[in-house]
Write a protein that holds these residues in place. Structure first.
Motif: not given
Length: 323
Positions: A249-251, A256-260, A270-274
């Motif tokens: 579900n990474r992409a 989702i986060m880019v949109e909000v 980078k935030a997801y991987d962190f």
């Protein structure tokens, strides 16, 4: 006693069973408060909204942004909010000690995911002596984190100035505008600042790994009157957290986060991987007695509160305790 008997099983199982047994009806409204604006700490909430996890459990969630953690807890105490999510745990603990009718029902970020980021000219913690640092508030948990980071590096409380901004986005904006020398901020905002030439001095998790950061807190009057709704809210959050932790579900999580957040995809990646690498999100829905006690001890050491038992902070029969 009825709460304890009804919700002793896992939150997810209870919520799904209740929903299956209920006749078709209008979705239950729940007002969820949180601090500031979109950040990675709220990722599971945005996932629940985007993927329909709240709707699947017959919930209509209204997400309300409040300027600061202290104000979130004030509104929760008054009943203006039903639940708060991604809430820094310091203010709820202080409020409960003073008699506020609220309780912690879940840990979310089980370790602090903040970074301390400074102007390009500031290369080390020692360089922050005499400088201005943006934190959440005079008694905010971010102040505890900053002091924990600076003291071992020769910068003691009182040897730097602080300005207060409740939301991590506001602190990031102040840093990017060069209005402060440094700021303690959450992903993805630290990656945004680094991309623009600012220096990341270090991570709070390296200095305070035992201190939980955020959780789900409920108004007790609302919780007792809406046991089933509360169970479904927690079930949706558990499902969203598990979804986030699935590599497949990474992409979509990034989308989702880019949109909000309106930040760039590479910063959000980078935030997801962190968050995944650091295992910041608590996956089981349980509250670590050991971690919560460590946070209480930190507040006691600051002289903020007298020593209180962890059990006083949670909702018996609902909050699942561990260790």
């Amino acid at each position: 006693m009825h709460i304890a008997m009804t919700l002793r099983r896992t939150v997810v199982a209870v919520a799904l069973a209740a929903l299956a047994a209920a006749p078709a009806r209008a979705a239950d409204n729940v007002t969820i408060g949180t601090v500031g604006s979109a950040s990675a700490n709220l990722w599971p909430v945005f996932i629940s909204l985007d993927k329909g996890f709240f709707a699947e459990l017959n919930l209509k969630a209204d997400l309300v942004y409040v300027p600061s953690s202290a104000q979130v807890i004030q509104q929760l105490t008054s009943g203006s909010l039903d639940v708060t999510m991604s809430t820094g745990l310091v203010d709820p603990i202080r409020a409960i000690e003073k008699g506020s009718p609220i309780a912690i029902v879940r840990l979310e970020a089980q370790s602090p995911p903040y970074a301390l980021v400074a102007k390009p000219s500031i290369k080390s913690y020692a360089d922050l002596k005499g400088k201005v640092i943006s934190v959440g508030g005079p008694k905010d948990i971010t102040r505890i984190y900053v002091e924990r980071m600076l003291a071992p590096n020769g910068v003691k409380p009182g040897e730097f100035d602080m300005v207060f901004a409740g939301a991590t986005s506001a602190r990031a904006q102040a840093l990017l505008a060069n209005a402060v020398d440094a700021a303690i901020i959450l992903p993805p905002f630290n990656f945004q600042a680094v991309a623009q030439g600012f220096n990341e001095l270090g991570l709070t998790v390296d200095f305070a790994p035992e201190l939980p950061f955020s959780g789900t807190v409920v108004n007790l009057t609302w919780a007792k009157a809406h046991q089933d709704v509360m169970a479904r809210v927690l079930a949706a959050h558990a499902k969203a957290t598990a979804w986030f932790e699935d590599d497949r579900n990474r992409a979509e999580a990034v989308r989702i986060m880019v949109e909000v957040s309106k930040l760039k995809s590479d910063e959000v990646e980078k935030a997801y991987d962190f968050f995944r690498k650091g295992k910041f999100f608590e996956p089981t829905g349980k509250v670590s007695r050991k971690r919560l006690a460590a946070l209480v001890d930190a507040l006691v050491d600051l002289g903020d509160i007298p020593k209180i038992e962890v059990e006083r902070l949670v909702l018996p029969g609902v909050t699942q305790m561990a260790d």
